[in-house]
Design an enzyme around this catalytic site. Sequence first.
Site, PDB file in Angstrom:
ATOM      1  N   GLU A 192       1.763   2.987  -7.067  1.00  0.00           N
ATOM      2  CA  GLU A 192       2.173   4.380  -6.789  1.00  0.00           C
ATOM      3  C   GLU A 192       2.894   4.974  -7.999  1.00  0.00           C
ATOM      4  O   GLU A 192       4.033   5.442  -7.908  1.00  0.00           O
ATOM      5  CB  GLU A 192       3.016   4.455  -5.512  1.00  0.00           C
ATOM      6  CG  GLU A 192       2.216   4.013  -4.304  1.00  0.00           C
ATOM      7  CD  GLU A 192       2.808   4.379  -2.935  1.00  0.00           C
ATOM      8  OE1 GLU A 192       3.964   4.821  -2.863  1.00  0.00           O
ATOM      9  OE2 GLU A 192       2.076   4.210  -1.937  1.00  0.00           O
ATOM     10  N   GLU A 316      -3.172  -0.031   0.376  1.00  0.00           N
ATOM     11  CA  GLU A 316      -2.124   0.209   1.391  1.00  0.00           C
ATOM     12  C   GLU A 316      -2.692   1.156   2.427  1.00  0.00           C
ATOM     13  O   GLU A 316      -3.047   2.292   2.120  1.00  0.00           O
ATOM     14  CB  GLU A 316      -0.856   0.790   0.763  1.00  0.00           C
ATOM     15  CG  GLU A 316      -0.068  -0.242  -0.005  1.00  0.00           C
ATOM     16  CD  GLU A 316       1.300   0.255  -0.495  1.00  0.00           C
ATOM     17  OE1 GLU A 316       1.922   1.098   0.167  1.00  0.00           O
ATOM     18  OE2 GLU A 316       1.715  -0.228  -1.563  1.00  0.00           O
TER      19      GLU A 316
HETATM   20  O1  AHR Z   1       4.390  -0.197   2.386  1.00  0.00           O
HETATM   21  C1  AHR Z   1       5.612   0.445   2.213  1.00  0.00           C
HETATM   22  C2  AHR Z   1       5.641   1.294   0.950  1.00  0.00           C
HETATM   23  O2  AHR Z   1       4.728   2.342   1.084  1.00  0.00           O
HETATM   24  C3  AHR Z   1       5.223   0.628  -0.324  1.00  0.00           C
HETATM   25  O3  AHR Z   1       6.264  -0.071  -0.921  1.00  0.00           O
HETATM   26  C4  AHR Z   1       4.811   1.768  -1.189  1.00  0.00           C
HETATM   27  O4  AHR Z   1       3.840   1.416  -2.137  1.00  0.00           O
HETATM   28  C5  AHR Z   1       4.318   2.804  -0.187  1.00  0.00           C
HETATM   29  O5  AHR Z   1       4.856   4.040  -0.413  1.00  0.00           O
END
Ligand code: AHR
Length: 512
Positions: A192, A316
């Site tokens: 991110e 994710e």
């Molecule tokens: O999964 C929780 C968080 O969500 C992670 O650390 C991040 O990459 C995303 O914003």
Amino acid sequence: MKKYLTLLLLAINFNTFAQNEASLTLTPSANVTISKHIYGQFAEHLGRGIYDGFWVDKSLPVAKQDRIRLDVVDALKKIKIPNLRWPGGCFADEYHWRDGIGPRTQRPRMVNTNWGGITEDNSFGTHEFLALCDLLGCEPYIAGNVGSGTVEEMSKWVEYLNSNSSSSVVQMRKQNGHPAPYQVTFWGVGNESWGCGGNMTPEYYTDQFKRYASFAKDYPGTPLKKVASGANAEDYNWTEVCMKKIPLQMMWGLSLHYYTIPTGNWGKKGSATAFTEEEYFNTMVSCLKMEELVTKHSGMMDKYDPKKKVALVVDEWGVWTDPEPGTNPGFLYQQNSLRDALIAASTLNIFNNHSDRVKMAGLAQTVNVLQALILTDKEKMVLTPTYHIFDMYKVHQDAKYLEMKLKTPDYEVGGKSIPAVNASASVDASGKVHISLVNLDINKAVTVSTILKDVKWNVVRGQILTSASITDINTFQHPDKLHLSSFTNAKKEGDKLVAVIPPKSVVTLALN
Ligand code: AHR
């Protein structure tokens, strides 16, 4: 007038009938494989994911290897998790790997600024993570620190793990108990980077990617698969800049992060266990947005990579609700209901159906965090409804994708509608066909008639996950309320397969 009324009644009847019928046509496809890595997992130093989840206190009365909890390992082995991403997440961009090697009592402590401000004692570091992957029989996927680290730091981490030279850093690995190289191939270059990973512009990030990737070397027998930190949800510009500016041969994959937020409001996301049909419906609208995201990001990638050499890595995904009342809000601990199972199954169907481009994904997160597969409470462990979906869907791992045409009725709530049914199908190495069907409608069963072109079959068997209420959960007191059962409501009718899928359920059929 009478004639008009009869016609109206006929129309209403036909409509009611039509709403409960779906049809599916399956055709062997042009050699697309559903990569097992779509079924990947994510474990961050966050809340009780690593500490208390995988890595427990020596005194906890459960079977352990070192401090790794073996009941958790066994459960994950059963569903064949193919890869595990670590150490984050946002945590990855403040993690310095040298803090997590060597004698545990001498490891520096740090504050986990992203997740609850708790003290991280670094007792779970690189060797512990790789021992866990070894026990799980899965591939490690390590996210390098681009946000607050250096090119040298990531470069040496790769060397520490993968080289067999006589350099000092490799000698250090040997002294720390691992003479042979670990051969870690999957590497994330930051996380991110548009947000917690450094608040970069895509232009700045692509330059950083090239620096970091240039010095993350391939050592003998271990060509790296580097994954660039990709877009947040519908940020198609991020994808475009990465595809345009990064030489394609430098990146194996480009990531995408997208979370299902029940209310659509990050400030008040909604409860994991108490929600109305309308909230459930809105959650599914948010979940199904993944189809649009994957289609459009893939389309953008096609512009620069028509042969689809670069993978879209959705590393994710999952539902993110308000934390369970009474728990540390920084720990992101949430329960997991039948709704989560429907989210998991629908999302995996989307990935399977886009397996020409989506070659890897990661559910956030495996144990005790967000849409977890497993929840633990001291020595107790519970498998969530989402776990059972990954169990049911493991048959698609590395199977040949079957092309699908689906006609589905709508599921309507409050004047809005979504497709009631979603599906995906594959044929495994032994020739067995598996069809996964989701009925999102919580009130109506759907009869799905399937025609399989060029596929011979005689016998159908099935598994189902459902429950009386969409809010039903497995708890430590009742850990088995939701479980897989055998499904018998499918049969051969001529050359058709006909299955009646109950409301709010997921079914996988096996044909041979
Ligand atoms: O999964 C929780 C968080 O969500 C992670 O650390 C991040 O990459 C995303 O914003």
